[in-house]
Design an enzyme around this catalytic site. Structure first.
Site, PDB file in Angstrom:
ATOM      1  CE  LYS A 265      39.615  -3.786 -18.822  1.00  0.00           C
ATOM      2  NZ  LYS A 265      40.026  -2.812 -19.904  1.00  0.00           N
TER       3      LYS A 265
ATOM      4  N   GLY B  81      46.023  -1.882 -19.908  1.00  0.00           N
ATOM      5  CA  GLY B  81      44.776  -2.110 -20.620  1.00  0.00           C
ATOM      6  C   GLY B  81      44.050  -3.366 -20.206  1.00  0.00           C
TER       7      GLY B  81
ATOM      8  N   GLY C  48      43.985  -3.129 -11.659  1.00  0.00           N
ATOM      9  CA  GLY C  48      43.527  -2.597 -10.382  1.00  0.00           C
ATOM     10  C   GLY C  48      42.036  -2.784 -10.193  1.00  0.00           C
TER      11      GLY C  48
ATOM     12  CB  ALA D 283      40.888  -7.382 -12.341  1.00  0.00           C
TER      13      ALA D 283
ATOM     14  CG  ASP E 253      37.438  -0.694 -16.846  1.00  0.00           C
ATOM     15  OD1 ASP E 253      36.493  -0.224 -17.516  1.00  0.00           O
ATOM     16  OD2 ASP E 253      38.592  -0.798 -17.273  1.00  0.00           O
TER      17      ASP E 253
END
EC number: 2.7.1.148
Length: 270
Positions: free
Chosen positions: A10, A95, A99, A101, A130
């Site tokens: 990401k 960044g 984790g 993802a 996220d």
């Protein structure tokens, strides 16, 4: 039968921090995008859940019951266990939402095997801000803490991208704490490319204060023919976007020769 999934890296093409909320989180406006490479997950059905980690960065993640892969498995109801081998190719605290993802890839694996519950987005959000966007791994706008997702005109699919990390982990908490509390305005409107070009990353300056090598990475990326260079998330990974794969590959070759200690990943935006 073994099922495989990629946990796509990401990146935040833009990240505007608007204010610190009373709950301690920050109100964000961000443009999420995903690279067509990342960690690899292989899954098999089994009597009970099991997670094994391998790969270059396996030593940097939490134990077998505390990492986000195990937590994602626990968050989803299933009639049988799943054995997962996680090949950790993305640096930790970088960044890149590594984790998150990984957790998103678990959701996709469970979806293929058993389907997802109707409230899967709420379950994903409990694992991390996220995680909901990482489940679909598509270019979207994120608001709130990053969990309120909005579609947009994505004209960046297939854009060549280069990720570079100086191999210095940088935790998210201290970077947000170092943010100067100044609201510099909302995310621009328009296509993904317009938002990326006109946007910014409000965490770049505080992150550089904690990890000065970020400035060095951005300076190196600016030497080649990228049309955008920026830090991703809370750092320390930075990215460069190119019009052509040839320009990206030239930049990669130069960096690998001149900065052999840095971590690099070349790919395209999904």
């Amino acid at each position: 039968m073994t099922l495989t999934e990629t946990a796509y890296a990401k990146i935040n093409l833009a990240l505007h921090v608007r204010r610190r909320r009373e709950d301690g989180y920050h109100e964000l406006e961000t443009l999420f995008a995903f690279v067509d490479a990342g960690d690899k997950l292989a899954a098999q059905t089994s009597e009970q859940d099991e997670v094994t980690t391998v790969g270059e960065f396996a030593g940097g993640i939490d134990g077998p019951f505390d990492n986000l892969v195990a937590k994602a498995l626990s968050a989803l109801p299933r009639p049988q266990g799943i054995k997962i081998t996680l090949e950790k190719n993305l640096p930790v605290a970088a960044g890149l939402g590594g984790g998150s993802a990984d957790a998103g890839a678990v959701f996709r694996l469970v979806e293929r095997l058993h389907g997802l519950p109707d409230d899967w987005q709420a379950r994903a959000a409990k694992l991390g801000a996220d995680v909901p966007c990482c489940v679909r791994s598509e270019t979207v706008i994120g608001r709130g803490t990053g969990t309120e997702l909005e579609p947009l005109d994505d004209n960046l699919k297939g854009t060549p991208v280069l990720l570079v990390n100086p191999r210095e982990p940088l935790s998210t908490g201290p970077v947000f704490k170092a943010w100067d509390q100044t609201d510099r305005g909302p995310l621009p409107q328009g296509t993904a490319r317009q938002i990326a070009l006109e946007g910014r990353n409000d965490l770049e300056t505080p992150a550089m204060g904690l990890c000065p090598k970020i400035a060095e990475v951005l300076s190196e990326l600016a030497k080649d023919h990228a049309w955008l260079t920026r830090m991703s998330g809370s750092g320390a990974t930075c990215f460069a976007l190119y019009e052509h794969e040839g320009a990206r590959d030239e930049a990669l070759a130069r960096l690998q020769q001149e900065r052999p200690g840095w971590w690099t990943l070349a790919g395209k935006l999904r």
